[in-house]
Design an enzyme around this catalytic site. Structure first.
Site, PDB file in Angstrom:
ATOM      1  N   ASP A 383       0.862  -1.176   0.000  1.00 26.33           N
ATOM      2  CA  ASP A 383       0.000   0.000   0.000  1.00 26.33           C
ATOM      3  C   ASP A 383       0.901   1.230   0.000  1.00 26.33           C
ATOM      4  O   ASP A 383       1.819   1.338   0.822  1.00 26.33           O
ATOM      5  CB  ASP A 383      -0.896   0.005   1.236  1.00 26.33           C
ATOM      6  CG  ASP A 383      -1.755   1.250   1.326  1.00 26.33           C
ATOM      7  OD1 ASP A 383      -2.615   1.420   0.442  1.00 26.33           O
ATOM      8  OD2 ASP A 383      -1.568   2.037   2.273  1.00 26.33           O
ATOM      9  N   ASP A 385       1.193   5.112   0.583  1.00 25.20           N
ATOM     10  CA  ASP A 385       0.512   6.242   1.223  1.00 25.20           C
ATOM     11  C   ASP A 385       1.243   7.546   0.893  1.00 25.20           C
ATOM     12  O   ASP A 385       1.783   8.229   1.770  1.00 25.20           O
ATOM     13  CB  ASP A 385       0.434   6.035   2.737  1.00 25.20           C
ATOM     14  CG  ASP A 385      -0.671   5.085   3.130  1.00 25.20           C
ATOM     15  OD1 ASP A 385      -0.990   4.204   2.320  1.00 25.20           O
ATOM     16  OD2 ASP A 385      -1.211   5.211   4.241  1.00 25.20           O
ATOM     17  N   GLU A 387       0.620  10.945   0.311  1.00 26.54           N
ATOM     18  CA  GLU A 387      -0.590  11.697   0.632  1.00 26.54           C
ATOM     19  C   GLU A 387      -0.747  12.997  -0.142  1.00 26.54           C
ATOM     20  O   GLU A 387      -1.836  13.575  -0.163  1.00 26.54           O
ATOM     21  CB  GLU A 387      -0.645  11.960   2.137  1.00 26.54           C
ATOM     22  CG  GLU A 387      -0.673  10.651   2.936  1.00 26.54           C
ATOM     23  CD  GLU A 387      -1.152  10.827   4.359  1.00 26.54           C
ATOM     24  OE1 GLU A 387      -1.534  11.949   4.715  1.00 26.54           O
ATOM     25  OE2 GLU A 387      -1.143   9.834   5.104  1.00 26.54           O
ATOM     26  N   TYR A 455     -11.373  12.049   6.148  1.00 25.48           N
ATOM     27  CA  TYR A 455     -11.335  12.527   7.528  1.00 25.48           C
ATOM     28  C   TYR A 455     -10.277  13.626   7.617  1.00 25.48           C
ATOM     29  O   TYR A 455      -9.585  13.906   6.627  1.00 25.48           O
ATOM     30  CB  TYR A 455     -11.049  11.384   8.515  1.00 25.48           C
ATOM     31  CG  TYR A 455      -9.986  10.412   8.068  1.00 25.48           C
ATOM     32  CD1 TYR A 455      -8.627  10.747   8.112  1.00 25.48           C
ATOM     33  CD2 TYR A 455     -10.313   9.148   7.590  1.00 25.48           C
ATOM     34  CE1 TYR A 455      -7.640   9.856   7.696  1.00 25.48           C
ATOM     35  CE2 TYR A 455      -9.351   8.256   7.175  1.00 25.48           C
ATOM     36  CZ  TYR A 455      -8.014   8.615   7.232  1.00 25.48           C
ATOM     37  OH  TYR A 455      -7.045   7.738   6.806  1.00 25.48           O
TER      38      TYR A 455
END
Length: 613
Positions: A383, A385, A387, A455
């Site tokens: 994965d 990440d 961002e 979020y």
């Protein structure tokens, strides 16, 4: 042993005075001794685990009169390992002294005619199995061989060759002082087969279904020993449960320190049986390569038996310890769970711009680390990440809109079709925001799914407010920034061309809050971040649910005003609403950050699981 019980009793009687007899009779009654015809040689007691739901189980004892005369009462005794206990019981009076448990018949079920049997049940907590069984003071097997002990528990079965309708189980042998005769295989607490070897293939199963298997040894006198540890199996096909929805949680390597949260907590909370995937966070991105994030937590930390998933302590010389070994043990117990190694994250996303300058070399470094022979079986993919590709976060990147796509293409080429390749991506759907900076649609063809970080839209990083829910599902009147909602993010990604089935909705297992707030409704002013256990302005759900219970909802998210503090966070109720929305949007499922913010019984994970169906 069982055959000597009557002789011991008669010898005491021949020597006893009246006073001594008066003292001995309560003892005899306490261990269930009556007449020689009622000794354990003429009856058996067998145990079965009927159900196991992760945080507890249902057990059942069956007492059978194998003799030729009636039994007027019965008492079954056994030992549980420390940490395992009876929480409630029926059809017997169950008491304990330390780890020793005693069950006595009720007034209505003590008498057993020859050949008759009776069962009593109980709910238990903990992972252990009974041992040292006694029936009316003697052996539970009804055997007549003095000194013949029941066999030990076999090893916890492993599961292989799992298909839609079958699974092959294998286990290590039990031991016995007079030899093992065969093994009973139990599925969900019910015996389904008796075999002489150490393997069994169960066929005729239902696709996409959860099963639990244990094994129990039987010696040459037909005594059964304690059951093995349970092996959870999820058959393939059939939609995989929840219509094939992904239910993914992040597990942080640093959580083993101050938070004291370990892989075993996924089992004790019941969460392991309700998820499909784990993202292990984080590996670092340095010098154009994937690197270890925390070597000690990842593969060196030694676990004691009580901390370990399977109750077995690490040794000083074993080749793999730490979280990786615990995840390996978790996957053995829950073979349907897939584990991905996440690289990057907010703090370490700054390493991606250098890495994607040569995406092929970067992908090779990641593959070589994830597939390191020491832990290759632990991970089912990677994965990424990153961002803030081609945008600003903790630092700024100007690698261009194609850089992310090039990285995902290289990862898929190196990891192949049999490994998962996923990414956590921004949810900034504002005009000119981060979603527009990157070709997420072009990269989606190489990804299994995206974890859309819906979020942290609002929080006390804006110290004076206005107060707003950090994870709004939809927009609302007075929202501080248009485009900062889950619905906007999903809609924009779909409009770009990302398939809905490759989008997971993000849930935070924490709240964000301000202090100096006088207004209960959203939109109030503040003076700074509310105090938090680990960081100002942030607190775990498991704390907030008690310290500042929700007293309102806005945009599908809960909020709470307690004194001068104002918090927003998701609850089981709001999560259920968000899961319903995700299903209506045909999303691939949901993910959450992160396990340790949940309650000890995993109520937020349960809400995601039940909400997705």
């Amino acid at each position: 042993m069982s055959t000597s019980t009557p002789r011991i009793r008669s010898r005491f009687r021949s020597r006893a005075t009246a006073g001594l007899t008066a003292l001995l009779l309560p003892l005899a009654a306490m261990v269930g001794l009556a007449t020689p015809a009622e000794a354990a040689t003429s009856a058996t007691a067998t145990y079965a685990k009927v159900q196991d739901w992760g945080t507890g189980f249902e057990g059942k004892w069956t007492v059978k009169n194998t003799g030729t005369t009636s039994i007027s009462s019965w008492t079954v005794e056994w030992d549980f390992p420390s940490g395992t206990s009876v929480t409630s019981a029926w059809d017997a009076d169950v008491t304990s002294s330390g780890t020793h448990w005693t069950a006595r018949n009720k007034s209505y079920n003590g008498t057993l005619a020859p050949g008759a049997s009776v069962s009593f049940g109980f709910n238990g907590a903990g992972p252990g199995s009974p041992s040292n069984c006694k029936l009316n003071g003697g052996s539970c097997d009804g055997g007549t061989i003095p000194g013949d002990n029941p066999p030990s528990a076999p090893g916890t079965p492993s599961a292989s060759n799992i298909t839609d309708t079958s699974v092959t189980l294998s286990w290590t042998a039990a031991t016995d002082d007079n030899g093992i005769k065969n093994y009973d295989v139990l599925r969900d607490g019910t015996k389904i087969a008796t075999v002489t070897g150490l393997t069994y293939t169960n066929t005729g199963l239902t696709a996409g279904t959860d099963y639990s298997y244990t094994v129990q040894a039987r010696d040459t006198a037909d005594q059964t020993g304690p059951v093995s540890g349970a092996r959870a199996v999820h058959t393939t096909g059939g939609g995989g449960g929840g219509g094939g929805k992904v239910k993914l949680g992040y597990f942080t390597n640093w959580g083993v320190y101050g938070r004291n949260y370990h892989v075993k907590n996924l089992v004790t909370s019941g969460s392991a049986s309700k998820i499909t995937h784990i993202n292990y966070a984080f590996g670092n991105v340095q010098n154009g390569q994937c690197t270890i994030g925390d070597a000690y937590a990842d593969y060196d930390k030694a676990y004691t038996a009580d901390q370990s998933v399977d109750g077995v302590a690490d040794t000083w010389d074993q080749p793999l310890r730490g979280n990786f070994n615990q995840l390996r043990k978790l996957k053995r117990a829950y073979p349907n769970i897939k584990v991905l190694w996440s690289f990057g994250g907010w703090t370490w996303s700054g390493g991606f711009p250098q890495a994607v300058a040569n995406p092929t070399a970067f992908a090779n470094s990641c593959y070589n680390l994830v597939e390191d022979p020491r832990w290759a079986d632990v991970f089912d993919g990677i994965d990424l990440d990153w961002e803030y590709p081609n945008a600003c976060g903790l630092s700024c990147d100007s690698s261009g809109p194609a850089a992310f796509k090039n990285m995902m293409q290289a990862m898929r080429a190196r990891f192949g079709a049999n490994n998962l390749v996923t990414a956590a991506i921004t949810a900034d759907a504002s005009s000119g925001g981060k979603i527009e900076k990157t070709d997420y649609a072009g990269a989606a063809q190489y990804a299994d799914w995206y974890n859309v970080m819906t979020y942290d839209f609002f929080g006390a990083f804006d110290a004076d407010g206005p107060t707003a829910p950090h994870s709004p599902l939809t927009s609302y009147t007075g929202i501080p920034q248009q485009g900062f909602t889950s619905a906007d993010a999903i809609a924009k990604l779909k409009a770009q061309g990302v398939p809905a089935g490759k989008l997971l909705l993000g849930i935070g297992f924490y709240g964000r809050g301000w202090t100096g707030v006088t207004q209960s409704a959203p939109g109030g002013t503040a003076t700074g971040p509310a105090p938090g256990t680990y960081e100002q302005g942030i607190e775990d759900y498991k704390v907030l649910r008690n310290s500042c219970p929700a007293n309102g909802t806005v945009a599908g998210t809960a909020y709470a005003h307690c004194g001068s503090n104002w918090w927003s966070y998701d609850t089981p109720s709001t999560i259920n609403g968000k899961m319903s929305w995700a299903k209506n949007q045909s999303l691939g499922g949901a993910f959450f950050w992160e396990f340790s913010g949940d309650t000890a019984n995993g109520e937020l994970v349960s809400a995601i699981n039940s909400g997705l169906g």
